[in-house]
Design a protein around this motif. Structure first.
Motif, short mmCIF file in Angstrom:
data_model
loop_
_atom_site.label_atom_id
_atom_site.label_comp_id
_atom_site.label_asym_id
_atom_site.label_seq_id
_atom_site.Cartn_x
_atom_site.Cartn_y
_atom_site.Cartn_z
N ALA A 2 0.83 -1.20 0.00
CA ALA A 2 0.00 0.00 0.00
C ALA A 2 0.87 1.25 0.00
O ALA A 2 1.99 1.26 0.53
CB ALA A 2 -0.92 0.00 1.22
N GLU A 3 0.33 2.33 -0.61
CA GLU A 3 1.04 3.60 -0.57
C GLU A 3 1.01 4.16 0.84
O GLU A 3 -0.03 4.15 1.50
CB GLU A 3 0.42 4.59 -1.55
CG GLU A 3 0.67 4.22 -3.01
CD GLU A 3 0.25 5.33 -3.95
OE1 GLU A 3 -0.33 6.32 -3.48
OE2 GLU A 3 0.52 5.21 -5.16
N ARG A 16 6.30 2.48 -0.64
CA ARG A 16 5.88 2.97 -1.94
C ARG A 16 4.92 4.12 -1.68
O ARG A 16 4.00 4.00 -0.87
CB ARG A 16 5.16 1.87 -2.73
CG ARG A 16 4.77 2.33 -4.15
CD ARG A 16 4.05 1.24 -4.91
NE ARG A 16 2.75 0.96 -4.33
CZ ARG A 16 1.97 -0.06 -4.71
NH1 ARG A 16 2.39 -0.91 -5.62
NH2 ARG A 16 0.79 -0.23 -4.14
N GLY A 17 5.15 5.23 -2.34
CA GLY A 17 4.30 6.37 -2.10
C GLY A 17 4.49 7.46 -3.13
O GLY A 17 5.42 7.42 -3.95
N VAL A 18 3.59 8.42 -3.10
CA VAL A 18 3.66 9.59 -3.99
C VAL A 18 3.86 10.81 -3.10
O VAL A 18 3.10 11.04 -2.16
CB VAL A 18 2.38 9.73 -4.83
CG1 VAL A 18 2.45 10.97 -5.70
CG2 VAL A 18 2.15 8.49 -5.67
N ASP A 43 4.47 15.26 2.16
CA ASP A 43 3.04 15.18 1.91
C ASP A 43 2.35 15.95 3.03
O ASP A 43 3.01 16.65 3.81
CB ASP A 43 2.55 13.73 1.79
CG ASP A 43 2.73 12.90 3.05
OD1 ASP A 43 2.80 13.48 4.17
OD2 ASP A 43 2.80 11.67 2.94
N ALA A 70 6.76 9.51 -7.74
CA ALA A 70 6.44 8.18 -7.21
C ALA A 70 7.74 7.54 -6.76
O ALA A 70 8.73 7.51 -7.52
CB ALA A 70 5.75 7.34 -8.29
N GLU A 72 9.82 4.32 -4.65
CA GLU A 72 9.94 3.02 -3.99
C GLU A 72 11.26 3.01 -3.25
O GLU A 72 12.30 3.41 -3.79
CB GLU A 72 9.85 1.88 -5.01
CG GLU A 72 8.49 1.76 -5.67
CD GLU A 72 8.36 0.53 -6.55
OE1 GLU A 72 9.27 -0.32 -6.51
OE2 GLU A 72 7.35 0.42 -7.26
N GLU A 92 5.59 11.78 -11.39
CA GLU A 92 4.22 11.30 -11.53
C GLU A 92 3.46 12.29 -12.41
O GLU A 92 3.34 13.47 -12.09
CB GLU A 92 3.55 11.20 -10.15
CG GLU A 92 2.14 10.69 -10.17
CD GLU A 92 2.04 9.21 -10.48
OE1 GLU A 92 0.96 8.79 -10.93
OE2 GLU A 92 3.02 8.48 -10.27
N ARG A 100 -3.53 15.46 -0.90
CA ARG A 100 -2.56 14.47 -0.43
C ARG A 100 -1.30 15.15 0.10
O ARG A 100 -0.60 14.60 0.95
CB ARG A 100 -2.18 13.51 -1.56
CG ARG A 100 -1.19 12.43 -1.10
CD ARG A 100 -0.88 11.40 -2.15
NE ARG A 100 0.10 10.44 -1.66
CZ ARG A 100 -0.18 9.34 -0.98
NH1 ARG A 100 -1.44 9.04 -0.71
NH2 ARG A 100 0.78 8.52 -0.56
#
Length: 313
Positions: A2-3, A16-18, A43, A70, A72, A92, A100
């Motif tokens: 999951a992000e 993993r995230g933005v 964020d 994005a 990782e 991204e 967000r």
């Protein structure tokens, strides 16, 4: 996988995230040829440092500060704080939700209801027609409800302009009862309109950014131009009322050194300036107290916007 948001990252996690790219630095290795990329990722919940050890030069060339990326990575502990060891970081290009990355103001739906109640409460038909015309423009209304009231100091969050403007207008409504010599409808209308130029001054993606128009003109000039265009669309709008509204807008900062083209020159303009300052400072004091790092201390650190420490007990 999951992000994750920044506040959820712990050492040992695969991440993993933005995120928004707040800063980047290409730095040389101490004891080997080549460079690594040091980045700060943010964020709405905070920020975290990251390091890209391979492909740093190429990544540093294709990414720019402000990009949405994005990522990782593996989360590790370094000098007592969490740091990301980055495997990949790419720009991204999809649809971006500013919520967000930027905190949202509380009470947005209540503020929208209060905005309409204040407009409905006006008895001056010209002012009521002006506000109804302006806020019925869907593009303007959407921007007014989205942008912040400032980039840093007060109401610096999504929806901040709406909450601040309605807060000042509600205070204007209240104070008009104590100063019956003031024109209540003019004061409330001026409160709702005083910062409308900020819909052109700010844009929100991964961070609150100042637009070219914001840098070149500023929200006072942009707001006065916008207001005059809408006044011209209201049939038979009185000229003296037009001048008063424009003066309220361009004098609301109160002082020349605060980039106010004019100082307030009648009662409603003077009251509006004080109410604007009051609402902004109330937000700054409240957020300083709530956000202090040492919850065991009754004092915050130095608060730049207030130029002092704040006592919280």
């Amino acid at each position: 996988m999951a992000e994750l948001l920044v506040e959820q990252i712990r050492p040992g996690l695969n991440v993993r995230g933005v995120f928004a790219l707040k800063s980047k630095r290409l730095l040389p290795y101490r004891e080997a040829p080549g460079h690594f990329l040091a980045v700060t990722l943010v964020d709405r919940t905070g920020e975290v440092e990251g390091r890209l050890w391979e492909g740093a030069e190429e990544a540093g060339a294709r990414l720019k500060v402000g990009d949405i990326v994005a990522v990782e990575a593996q989360a590790v502990a370094y000098n007592g704080v969490v740091q990301l060891c980055i495997d990949s970081i790419v720009k991204e290009n999809g649809q971006i939700d500013p919520a967000r990355f930027i905190p949202s103001a509380e009470g947005l739906e209540e503020a929208k209801v209060k905005l309409q109640q204040l407009i409905d409460s006006l008895t001056n038909t010209y002012l009521k027609a002006l506000l109804s015309l302006l806020f019925s423009n869907p593009d303007f209304y959407q921007a007014f409800c989205l942008v912040p009231a400032a980039a840093q100091y007060h109401h610096a969050m999504l929806g901040g302009l709406l909450v601040h403007s309605v807060g000042v207008a509600a205070a204007a409504d209240g104070i008009a009862r104590d100063y019956p010599q003031a024109d209540r409808d003019l004061l409330v209308t001026g409160a709702l309109l005083h910062d409308i130029g900020k819909v052109y001054e700010y844009r929100c993606r991964g961070a609150i950014e100042q637009t070219d128009e914001g840098r070149l003109l500023g929200h006072i000039v942009s707001g006065a131009l916008l207001l005059d265009r809408y006044i011209a669309r209201v049939s038979d709008f009185p000229e003296d009322l037009r001048l008063k509204l424009l003066h309220i807008l361009i004098s609301h900062h109160g002082r020349y050194e605060w980039q106010s083209p004019k100082r307030p020159k009648f009662l409603e303009a003077a009251l509006l300036h004080q109410l604007d300052l009051l609402d902004a400072q109330a937000d700054m004091f409240s957020r300083a107290a709530a956000g202090r790092e040492d919850k065991d201390s009754p004092w915050t650190g130095w608060v730049k916007g207030l130029d002092r420490c704040v006592y919280c007990r």
